[in-house]
Every structure is written in structure tokens, then in C-alpha cells.
Write a protein that holds these residues in place. Structure first.
Motif, short mmCIF file in Angstrom:
data_model
loop_
_atom_site.label_atom_id
_atom_site.label_comp_id
_atom_site.label_asym_id
_atom_site.label_seq_id
_atom_site.Cartn_x
_atom_site.Cartn_y
_atom_site.Cartn_z
N LYS A 39 -7.30 21.57 -8.48
CA LYS A 39 -6.17 21.30 -7.60
C LYS A 39 -6.61 20.28 -6.55
O LYS A 39 -7.67 20.44 -5.94
N VAL A 40 -5.81 19.24 -6.38
CA VAL A 40 -6.16 18.18 -5.45
C VAL A 40 -5.12 18.09 -4.33
O VAL A 40 -3.91 18.12 -4.59
N TYR A 41 -5.59 17.99 -3.10
CA TYR A 41 -4.73 17.79 -1.94
C TYR A 41 -5.11 16.45 -1.30
O TYR A 41 -6.29 16.23 -0.98
N VAL A 42 -4.13 15.59 -1.10
CA VAL A 42 -4.37 14.28 -0.51
C VAL A 42 -3.63 14.19 0.81
O VAL A 42 -2.41 14.40 0.86
N PHE A 43 -4.36 13.89 1.88
CA PHE A 43 -3.77 13.77 3.21
C PHE A 43 -3.75 12.29 3.60
O PHE A 43 -4.77 11.71 3.94
N ALA A 44 -2.54 11.72 3.48
CA ALA A 44 -2.36 10.28 3.65
C ALA A 44 -1.85 9.97 5.06
O ALA A 44 -0.76 10.40 5.43
N ALA A 45 -2.65 9.23 5.81
CA ALA A 45 -2.28 8.83 7.17
C ALA A 45 -1.98 7.33 7.18
O ALA A 45 -2.78 6.53 6.71
N ARG A 46 -0.81 6.99 7.76
CA ARG A 46 -0.37 5.60 7.72
C ARG A 46 0.25 5.17 9.04
O ARG A 46 0.94 5.95 9.68
N GLY A 47 0.04 3.92 9.39
CA GLY A 47 0.60 3.42 10.64
C GLY A 47 2.08 3.21 10.58
O GLY A 47 2.80 3.36 11.57
N GLY A 48 2.59 2.83 9.39
CA GLY A 48 4.02 2.60 9.20
C GLY A 48 4.64 3.63 8.27
O GLY A 48 4.03 4.67 7.98
N ILE A 49 5.83 3.33 7.80
CA ILE A 49 6.56 4.22 6.90
C ILE A 49 6.57 3.59 5.50
O ILE A 49 7.18 2.54 5.30
N TYR A 50 5.90 4.21 4.56
CA TYR A 50 5.75 3.63 3.23
C TYR A 50 6.11 4.56 2.08
O TYR A 50 6.43 4.09 0.99
N ALA A 51 6.02 5.86 2.26
CA ALA A 51 6.26 6.80 1.15
C ALA A 51 7.63 6.57 0.54
O ALA A 51 8.63 6.45 1.24
N GLY A 52 7.67 6.46 -0.77
CA GLY A 52 8.92 6.28 -1.47
C GLY A 52 9.44 4.85 -1.48
O GLY A 52 10.53 4.59 -1.98
N THR A 53 8.64 3.91 -0.95
CA THR A 53 9.04 2.51 -0.95
C THR A 53 8.11 1.71 -1.86
O THR A 53 7.02 2.17 -2.20
N PRO A 54 8.52 0.47 -2.23
CA PRO A 54 7.66 -0.36 -3.08
C PRO A 54 6.32 -0.70 -2.43
O PRO A 54 5.38 -1.11 -3.13
N LEU A 55 6.22 -0.57 -1.11
CA LEU A 55 4.97 -0.90 -0.43
C LEU A 55 3.94 0.23 -0.49
O LEU A 55 2.81 0.05 -0.06
#
Length: 200
Positions: free
Chosen positions: A134-150
Motif C-alpha cells: 500500500k502506497v501513500y503519497v503526500f503531494a505538496a504544491r505551491g499552486g493548484i494542479y490536481a485534476g488539471t493538465p499541469l
């Protein structure tokens, strides 16, 4: 005994937001697994060599023909592979740098992707050999990217892990961290709620 492997890829090590989220998850998870073994690998503090021609040649050489230098390269990769093989839970702290994953994490991925060791080719296509994790990924980002082409990270990380047989991956996002203090606090609070629920 359950073993958890935590991979931190922030260039700021323990100071990175992704690392802190991963730490919070592991702490909460350990409350329910007090006898578990936790292994932490800080890819900024203990850098892994990037893939080069000499390492690739060492990986593909027959064991009996490897030079001492090639044997050392293979031994480094083997140690990383054995470490992840022994873990049932994988936790990845994943910041976004210039729309991609940290180069240190890519170097790690390149070291553990070994044909005949962590995956194999069959008549039906490639088959991952690092299964049952089981893998858990904690993604920290400065902007809003989830669900977008970026968002180049999510599909890449999920596809890579799946290629090696790790097809049960959960992503937790903390986004908008550079979009003002209010947005940052809300994003971290939301991520903490989610990770606490997952840890339970």
C-alpha cells in the motif's frame, strides 16, 4: 512485523511541507501499529546517484562478468530494492518542482526499476514484482494542479509504481501553499484531516 518505508524527497528534508505531512501520517499510523518497523530514507540528505551509462551497463551485465566497480553499482541498487521489498507500506513525501517530481526521487525510481528484479517482461507484457504493498503519497504544491493538465506528477508516479506491481496508491494533496497564508492554512488543515482518517 509490518514494515513501513518513508521516502522524503523535499530538498528541505524535514523542513519540507511534504515531509511534514508524511511525518504526521506515519506518527498517526504508528499509534495503531506500535510494533511496526519504520525506515526513513531522506533523498536530499542521502542522495542517490542518478542513472548513467556505467550503471545501466552494470545492471545488464552477467553477474560473473561484472567488474568490481560494476558490482558496487549493482550492490547499491540491490540494497534499495531489498529495502522496498521488505516494506508493506510505502509513504512518499512529494513536493512539486517546476511541474515535475524532484530529481532525487527520479534517481531513486531509476535505481529500483530493474528488469528481472522488480519487473519482468512476459508474453502478455510487463509484470511488476513488487506486489502486495500500500502506497501513500503526500503531494505538496505551491499552486493548484490536481485534476488539471499541469499535474504531471500524479499519473507518472501512479504509473511507475503500478509498473513495478504497486497498484494500490493513495494521493493526499496540499495545494495552494504559495497562494497566501489563508490558502496555505486551509490546504494543510484539509490534508491533515485526510491523512488522519487514512492512518486510522
Amino acid at each position: 512485523m509490518t514494515t513501513l518505508l518513508q521516502l522524503n524527497s523535499s530538498i528541505f528534508s524535514s523542513g519540507g511541507q511534504s515531509t511534514q505531512l508524511a511525518d504526521q501520517f506515519v506518527t498517526a499510523w504508528q499509534a495503531n501499529e506500535p510494533d511496526a518497523q519504520v525506515i526513513v530514507r531522506d533523498l536530499a540528505h542521502d542522495a542517490i546517484p542518478h542513472l548513467d551509462a556505467q550503471r545501466v551497463l552494470a545492471f545488464f551485465a552477467q553477474p560473473e562478468t561484472r567488474t568490481p566497480e560494476q558490482q558496487a553499482y549493482v550492490a547499491e541498487s540491490d540494497a534499495l530494492i531489498e529495502e522496498i521489498k521488505q516494506a508493506q507500506i510505502i509513504v512518499i513525501g512529494l513536493p512539486m518542482y517546476n511541474f515535475g517530481i524532484p530529481s532525487t526521487l527520479k534517481a531513486y525510481f531509476d535505481q529500483i526499476a530493474r528488469a528481472g528484479v522488480t519487473f519482468r517482461y512476459t508474453e502478455n507484457g510487463p509484470e511488476g514484482l513488487l506486489t502486495g504493498k500500500k502506497v501513500y503519497v503526500f503531494a505538496a504544491r505551491g499552486g493548484i494542479y490536481a485534476g488539471t493538465p499541469l499535474d504531471s506528477q500524479t499519473n507518472y508516479v501512479r504509473d511507475f509504481l503500478g509498473f513495478l506491481g504497486m497498484d494500490n496508491t493513495e494521493f493526499v494533496y496540499a495545494e495552494g501553499l504559495n497562494m497566501g497564508e489563508t490558502a496555505k492554512e486551509a490546504a494543510l488543515a484539509g490534508a491533515k484531516l485526510r491523512l488522519t482518517a487514512l492512518a486510522a
